[in-house]
Write a protein that holds these residues in place. Structure first.
Motif, PDB file in Angstrom:
ATOM      1  N   GLU A   1     -22.525  22.123  22.802  1.00 37.53           N
ATOM      2  CA  GLU A   1     -22.773  20.969  21.941  1.00 37.53           C
ATOM      3  C   GLU A   1     -22.499  19.697  22.729  1.00 37.53           C
ATOM      4  O   GLU A   1     -21.612  19.671  23.586  1.00 37.53           O
ATOM      5  N   VAL A   2     -23.284  18.676  22.429  1.00 34.78           N
ATOM      6  CA  VAL A   2     -23.106  17.365  23.042  1.00 34.78           C
ATOM      7  C   VAL A   2     -23.006  16.337  21.923  1.00 34.78           C
ATOM      8  O   VAL A   2     -23.845  16.293  21.033  1.00 34.78           O
ATOM      9  N   LYS A   3     -21.959  15.518  21.991  1.00 37.47           N
ATOM     10  CA  LYS A   3     -21.756  14.443  21.022  1.00 37.47           C
ATOM     11  C   LYS A   3     -22.016  13.118  21.729  1.00 37.47           C
ATOM     12  O   LYS A   3     -21.465  12.859  22.801  1.00 37.47           O
ATOM     13  N   GLN A   4     -22.881  12.305  21.139  1.00 33.92           N
ATOM     14  CA  GLN A   4     -23.172  10.974  21.662  1.00 33.92           C
ATOM     15  C   GLN A   4     -22.840   9.935  20.605  1.00 33.92           C
ATOM     16  O   GLN A   4     -23.025  10.178  19.413  1.00 33.92           O
ATOM     17  N   VAL A   5     -22.361   8.805  21.056  1.00 31.03           N
ATOM     18  CA  VAL A   5     -22.078   7.683  20.175  1.00 31.03           C
ATOM     19  C   VAL A   5     -22.972   6.530  20.616  1.00 31.03           C
ATOM     20  O   VAL A   5     -23.017   6.193  21.805  1.00 31.03           O
ATOM     21  N   VAL A   6     -23.684   5.945  19.671  1.00 30.85           N
ATOM     22  CA  VAL A   6     -24.556   4.817  19.970  1.00 30.85           C
ATOM     23  C   VAL A   6     -23.807   3.533  19.637  1.00 30.85           C
ATOM     24  O   VAL A   6     -23.297   3.364  18.528  1.00 30.85           O
ATOM     25  N   LEU A   7     -23.720   2.661  20.644  1.00 30.48           N
ATOM     26  CA  LEU A   7     -22.975   1.408  20.505  1.00 30.48           C
ATOM     27  C   LEU A   7     -23.793   0.241  21.053  1.00 30.48           C
ATOM     28  O   LEU A   7     -24.677   0.440  21.886  1.00 30.48           O
ATOM     29  N   PRO A   8     -23.445  -0.978  20.625  1.00 36.62           N
ATOM     30  CA  PRO A   8     -24.076  -2.138  21.243  1.00 36.62           C
ATOM     31  C   PRO A   8     -23.734  -2.198  22.736  1.00 36.62           C
ATOM     32  O   PRO A   8     -22.595  -1.911  23.132  1.00 36.62           O
ATOM     33  N   LYS A   9     -24.704  -2.550  23.567  1.00 37.34           N
ATOM     34  CA  LYS A   9     -24.480  -2.629  25.012  1.00 37.34           C
ATOM     35  C   LYS A   9     -23.331  -3.572  25.343  1.00 37.34           C
ATOM     36  O   LYS A   9     -22.561  -3.316  26.266  1.00 37.34           O
ATOM     37  N   GLU A  10     -23.207  -4.646  24.586  1.00 39.99           N
ATOM     38  CA  GLU A  10     -22.135  -5.617  24.831  1.00 39.99           C
ATOM     39  C   GLU A  10     -20.758  -4.979  24.641  1.00 39.99           C
ATOM     40  O   GLU A  10     -19.842  -5.215  25.422  1.00 39.99           O
ATOM     41  N   LYS A  11     -20.627  -4.172  23.607  1.00 43.73           N
ATOM     42  CA  LYS A  11     -19.351  -3.500  23.352  1.00 43.73           C
ATOM     43  C   LYS A  11     -19.026  -2.520  24.485  1.00 43.73           C
ATOM     44  O   LYS A  11     -17.884  -2.421  24.921  1.00 43.73           O
ATOM     45  N   ILE A  12     -20.040  -1.802  24.958  1.00 43.72           N
ATOM     46  CA  ILE A  12     -19.840  -0.870  26.081  1.00 43.72           C
ATOM     47  C   ILE A  12     -19.418  -1.656  27.326  1.00 43.72           C
ATOM     48  O   ILE A  12     -18.482  -1.264  28.013  1.00 43.72           O
ATOM     49  N   ARG A  13     -20.090  -2.752  27.597  1.00 45.60           N
ATOM     50  CA  ARG A  13     -19.764  -3.580  28.760  1.00 45.60           C
ATOM     51  C   ARG A  13     -18.324  -4.067  28.673  1.00 45.60           C
ATOM     52  O   ARG A  13     -17.559  -3.996  29.651  1.00 45.60           O
ATOM     53  N   GLU A  14     -17.902  -4.529  27.500  1.00 46.21           N
ATOM     54  CA  GLU A  14     -16.533  -5.008  27.314  1.00 46.21           C
ATOM     55  C   GLU A  14     -15.524  -3.885  27.561  1.00 46.21           C
ATOM     56  O   GLU A  14     -14.486  -4.113  28.196  1.00 46.21           O
ATOM     57  N   ARG A  15     -15.821  -2.693  27.078  1.00 45.70           N
ATOM     58  CA  ARG A  15     -14.913  -1.557  27.292  1.00 45.70           C
ATOM     59  C   ARG A  15     -14.788  -1.222  28.772  1.00 45.70           C
ATOM     60  O   ARG A  15     -13.696  -0.947  29.266  1.00 45.70           O
ATOM     61  N   ILE A  16     -15.916  -1.232  29.460  1.00 48.37           N
ATOM     62  CA  ILE A  16     -15.904  -0.901  30.891  1.00 48.37           C
ATOM     63  C   ILE A  16     -15.124  -1.951  31.683  1.00 48.37           C
ATOM     64  O   ILE A  16     -14.335  -1.629  32.563  1.00 48.37           O
ATOM     65  N   GLU A  17     -15.317  -3.208  31.344  1.00 44.94           N
ATOM     66  CA  GLU A  17     -14.636  -4.287  32.055  1.00 44.94           C
ATOM     67  C   GLU A  17     -13.131  -4.278  31.798  1.00 44.94           C
ATOM     68  O   GLU A  17     -12.356  -4.797  32.602  1.00 44.94           O
ATOM     69  N   SER A  18     -12.707  -3.689  30.694  1.00 47.69           N
ATOM     70  CA  SER A  18     -11.274  -3.705  30.347  1.00 47.69           C
ATOM     71  C   SER A  18     -10.499  -2.578  31.043  1.00 47.69           C
ATOM     72  O   SER A  18      -9.275  -2.541  30.937  1.00 47.69           O
ATOM     73  N   ILE A  19     -11.177  -1.710  31.749  1.00 46.04           N
ATOM     74  CA  ILE A  19     -10.451  -0.606  32.397  1.00 46.04           C
ATOM     75  C   ILE A  19     -10.078  -0.949  33.834  1.00 46.04           C
ATOM     76  O   ILE A  19     -10.562  -1.838  34.429  1.00 46.04           O
TER      77      ILE A  19
END
Length: 131
Positions: A113-131
């Motif tokens: 099984e594969v679980k995917q979450v669809v998010l706004p690109k901006e939110k993904i970018r913010e998460r990546i930048e915060s790590i």
């Protein structure tokens, strides 16, 4: 997400096992068969193909969970069918069941099984930048 995605939708990838898909660590082939790493990659790719037509321009899918059972080996040159089917779709979460088959020999190679979450690109970018 755009409307229309529903349980039962599916996508399929066809591939042939090649040496770059063999089980290997740091370049050393351990077994000249289809690796679990390659299988998981193909499971994710088949699942991603399902959501692509439904993503808005400002959205992207992210893998959230993968479960995989590698049940049988597939040797070099084996012809594989990787089929993902939506089994649950709720808000921005898409869960697919994936079956990997050697279609010439009619054998199941793996399931998961594969679980995917669809998010706004901006939110993904913010998460990546915060790590």
């Amino acid at each position: 997400m755009k409307s229309g995605l529903a349980e039962g939708h599916s996508a399929t990838i066809m591939t042939e096992v090649t040496p770059d898909m063999h089980a290997q660590f740091e370049g050393d082939v351990v077994h000249p068969v289809y690796s679990t790493v390659s299988m998981v990659y193909h499971m994710e790719w088949a699942s991603r193909k399902i959501i692509l037509p439904y993503l808005e321009d400002d959205e992207e899918g992210m893998g959230a969970n993968v479960t995989a059972r590698h049940m049988s080996p597939a040797g070099n040159g084996s012809s594989l069918e990787i089929k993902a089917t939506v089994i649950k779709y709720e808000r921005n979460i898409v869960l697919t069941e994936v079956i990997v088959r050697d279609y010439k020999n009619d054998r199941i190679i793996g399931k998961g099984e594969v679980k995917q979450v669809v998010l706004p690109k901006e939110k993904i970018r913010e998460r990546i930048e915060s790590i």
